[in-house]
Design an enzyme around this catalytic site. Structure first.
Site, PDB file in Angstrom:
ATOM      1  N   SER A 137     -12.632 182.125  42.178  1.00 35.46           N
ATOM      2  CA  SER A 137     -12.535 183.191  41.182  1.00 35.46           C
ATOM      3  C   SER A 137     -13.185 184.436  41.770  1.00 35.46           C
ATOM      4  O   SER A 137     -13.975 184.333  42.728  1.00 35.46           O
ATOM      5  CB  SER A 137     -13.317 182.753  39.940  1.00 35.46           C
ATOM      6  N   TYR A 150     -20.528 178.856  35.266  1.00 38.44           N
ATOM      7  CA  TYR A 150     -19.270 179.144  35.971  1.00 38.44           C
ATOM      8  C   TYR A 150     -19.530 179.910  37.264  1.00 38.44           C
ATOM      9  O   TYR A 150     -19.009 179.560  38.328  1.00 38.44           O
ATOM     10  CB  TYR A 150     -18.358 179.943  35.036  1.00 38.44           C
TER      11      TYR A 150
HETATM   12  P1  NAD Z   1      -6.251 175.827  32.574  1.00 37.92           P
HETATM   13  O1  NAD Z   1      -7.220 175.551  31.469  1.00 37.92           O
HETATM   14  O2  NAD Z   1      -4.886 176.316  32.237  1.00 37.92           O
HETATM   15  O3  NAD Z   1      -6.105 174.554  33.498  1.00 37.92           O
HETATM   16  C1  NAD Z   1      -7.217 173.807  33.930  1.00 37.92           C
HETATM   17  C2  NAD Z   1      -6.758 172.461  34.417  1.00 37.92           C
HETATM   18  O4  NAD Z   1      -7.914 171.696  34.799  1.00 37.92           O
HETATM   19  C3  NAD Z   1      -6.022 171.646  33.345  1.00 37.92           C
HETATM   20  O5  NAD Z   1      -4.947 170.942  33.917  1.00 37.92           O
HETATM   21  C4  NAD Z   1      -7.092 170.664  32.880  1.00 37.92           C
HETATM   22  O6  NAD Z   1      -6.582 169.454  32.351  1.00 37.92           O
HETATM   23  C5  NAD Z   1      -7.817 170.420  34.194  1.00 37.92           C
HETATM   24  N1  NAD Z   1      -9.130 169.822  33.965  1.00 37.92           N
HETATM   25  C6  NAD Z   1     -10.176 170.342  33.283  1.00 37.92           C
HETATM   26  N2  NAD Z   1     -11.185 169.452  33.238  1.00 37.92           N
HETATM   27  C7  NAD Z   1     -10.760 168.344  33.915  1.00 37.92           C
HETATM   28  C8  NAD Z   1     -11.337 167.081  34.198  1.00 37.92           C
HETATM   29  N3  NAD Z   1     -12.555 166.727  33.778  1.00 37.92           N
HETATM   30  N4  NAD Z   1     -10.598 166.188  34.893  1.00 37.92           N
HETATM   31  C9  NAD Z   1      -9.335 166.503  35.312  1.00 37.92           C
HETATM   32  N5  NAD Z   1      -8.755 167.679  35.069  1.00 37.92           N
HETATM   33  C10 NAD Z   1      -9.462 168.586  34.377  1.00 37.92           C
HETATM   34  O7  NAD Z   1      -7.013 176.866  33.536  1.00 37.92           O
HETATM   35  P2  NAD Z   1      -6.493 177.929  34.605  1.00 37.92           P
HETATM   36  O8  NAD Z   1      -6.759 179.274  34.051  1.00 37.92           O
HETATM   37  O9  NAD Z   1      -5.146 177.584  35.113  1.00 37.92           O
HETATM   38  O10 NAD Z   1      -7.586 177.709  35.754  1.00 37.92           O
HETATM   39  C11 NAD Z   1      -7.314 177.047  36.973  1.00 37.92           C
HETATM   40  C12 NAD Z   1      -8.402 177.420  37.975  1.00 37.92           C
HETATM   41  O11 NAD Z   1      -8.361 178.822  38.230  1.00 37.92           O
HETATM   42  C13 NAD Z   1      -9.823 177.121  37.496  1.00 37.92           C
HETATM   43  O12 NAD Z   1     -10.608 176.642  38.569  1.00 37.92           O
HETATM   44  C14 NAD Z   1     -10.324 178.479  37.046  1.00 37.92           C
HETATM   45  O13 NAD Z   1     -11.727 178.568  37.112  1.00 37.92           O
HETATM   46  C15 NAD Z   1      -9.645 179.368  38.056  1.00 37.92           C
HETATM   47  N6  NAD Z   1      -9.524 180.765  37.628  1.00 37.92           N
HETATM   48  C16 NAD Z   1      -8.838 181.097  36.514  1.00 37.92           C
HETATM   49  C17 NAD Z   1      -8.742 182.425  36.151  1.00 37.92           C
HETATM   50  C18 NAD Z   1      -7.997 182.868  34.944  1.00 37.92           C
HETATM   51  O14 NAD Z   1      -8.101 184.059  34.614  1.00 37.92           O
HETATM   52  N7  NAD Z   1      -7.244 182.015  34.279  1.00 37.92           N
HETATM   53  C19 NAD Z   1      -9.375 183.408  36.926  1.00 37.92           C
HETATM   54  C20 NAD Z   1     -10.066 183.031  38.061  1.00 37.92           C
HETATM   55  C21 NAD Z   1     -10.134 181.699  38.405  1.00 37.92           C
END
Ligand code: NAD
Length: 255
Positions: A137, A150
């Site tokens: 991130s 985080y």
């Molecule tokens: P999301 O909530 O859409 O997806 C998260 C995924 O992680 C889901 O499939 C969920 O089931 C899985 N997950 C969570 N806890 C789990 C566990 N204990 N065991 C197995 N699976 C688990 O989130 P996203 O926005 O797609 O985020 C994906 C990645 O990108 C993350 O690491 C997040 O920190 C990072 N990120 C997201 C953003 C954003 O703006 N959305 C920005 C920067 C970084």
């Protein structure tokens, strides 16, 4: 052979990367807690004509991570690419930050990267090729208030990425991170509500004044753009790029 494991591959960014990789001929194991994960995997397999299996492994449990990697090796034959993407978020001032949330965020966002990479390492080393791609991130490089767990976890992965790059170098294993700005996924939808509460603002104000405030480009990052960067990092062309954290965050970290 083009086989990839994507944690959190059944939602948001991970799902977008899974579809993009499938479109480019990768067989996949996707993991996540989504109840319809199996259906999602079957639909990817059918749409793109690849193998796509689903693992409901809970990334808070190391044994389940080991089983997930073993399942991928057994069903796909080998793993060339591991994308550590799963992540969770919780927003709160530190004095009220629940201990259990701290532990869970460290567990999913940081420790699972260690366990999954460790488990995939042996096979990658034996085949002399491996690509570990960590979705961190902008918060792997910069901090924001109310996100102690985080930011700590994502900075932890930035460090781990460098260590795996050094250790993998003699064996054709690279490890890099992608640092997105804000992407409109279920994780962010939840944050908009939490941030509104923490800052005592409306959801519209949060998007405009808090979330995208630090991005020079005032738009959410497109999942397909992140997927295209991941595909490059997975390719042969990135063989001498390792240990880096690549921001795709609308200019946030230029400040
Ligand atoms: P999301 O909530 O859409 O997806 C998260 C995924 O992680 C889901 O499939 C969920 O089931 C899985 N997950 C969570 N806890 C789990 C566990 N204990 N065991 C197995 N699976 C688990 O989130 P996203 O926005 O797609 O985020 C994906 C990645 O990108 C993350 O690491 C997040 O920190 C990072 N990120 C997201 C953003 C954003 O703006 N959305 C920005 C920067 C970084």
């Amino acid at each position: 052979m083009k086989n990839a494991v994507i944690t959190g591959g059944s939602s948001g960014i991970g799902l977008g990367i899974a579809k993009y990789f499938a479109q480019h001929g990768y067989n996949l194991l996707i993991n996540g807690l989504e109840k319809n994960g199996q259906e999602i995997a079957s639909s990817i397999a059918e749409t793109y004509g690849v193998t796509c299996i689903f693992s409901p492994a809970n990334l808070l449990i190391p044994e389940e991570i080991y089983q997930m990697i073993a399942l991928a090796e057994e069903q796909l034959g080998s793993i060339q690419v591991l994308i550590n993407n799963a992540g969770i978020q919780f927003v709160s001032p530190i004095e009220e930050f629940p201990d259990a949330k701290w532990e869970a965020i460290l567990g999913v966002n940081l420790s699972s990267v260690f366990y999954a990479s460790k488990a995939a390492w042996k096979g990658m080393k034996a085949q002399g090729f491996g690509r570990i791609i960590n979705i961190t991130s902008a918060h792997g490089l910069r901090a924001s208030e109310f996100k102690s767990a985080y930011v700590a976890a994502k900075h932890g992965v930035t460090g781990l990425t460098k260590v795996l790059a050094l250790e993998g170098a003699p064996f054709g294993i690279t490890c890099n991170a992608i640092c997105p700005g804000y992407v409109r996924t279920p994780l962010v939808e939840g944050q908009i509500a939490d941030q509104a509460k923490a800052h005592n603002m409306s959801e519209e104000e949060i998007i405009e004044k808090v979330m995208l405030k630090k991005q020079a480009i005032k738009s959410f990052i497109a999942i397909e753009d992140l997927a295209a960067l991941a595909l490059f990092l997975a390719s042969e062309n990135s063989s001498t790029m390792t240990g880096v954290s690549l921001p795709m965050e609308g200019g946030w970290t230029s400040q």
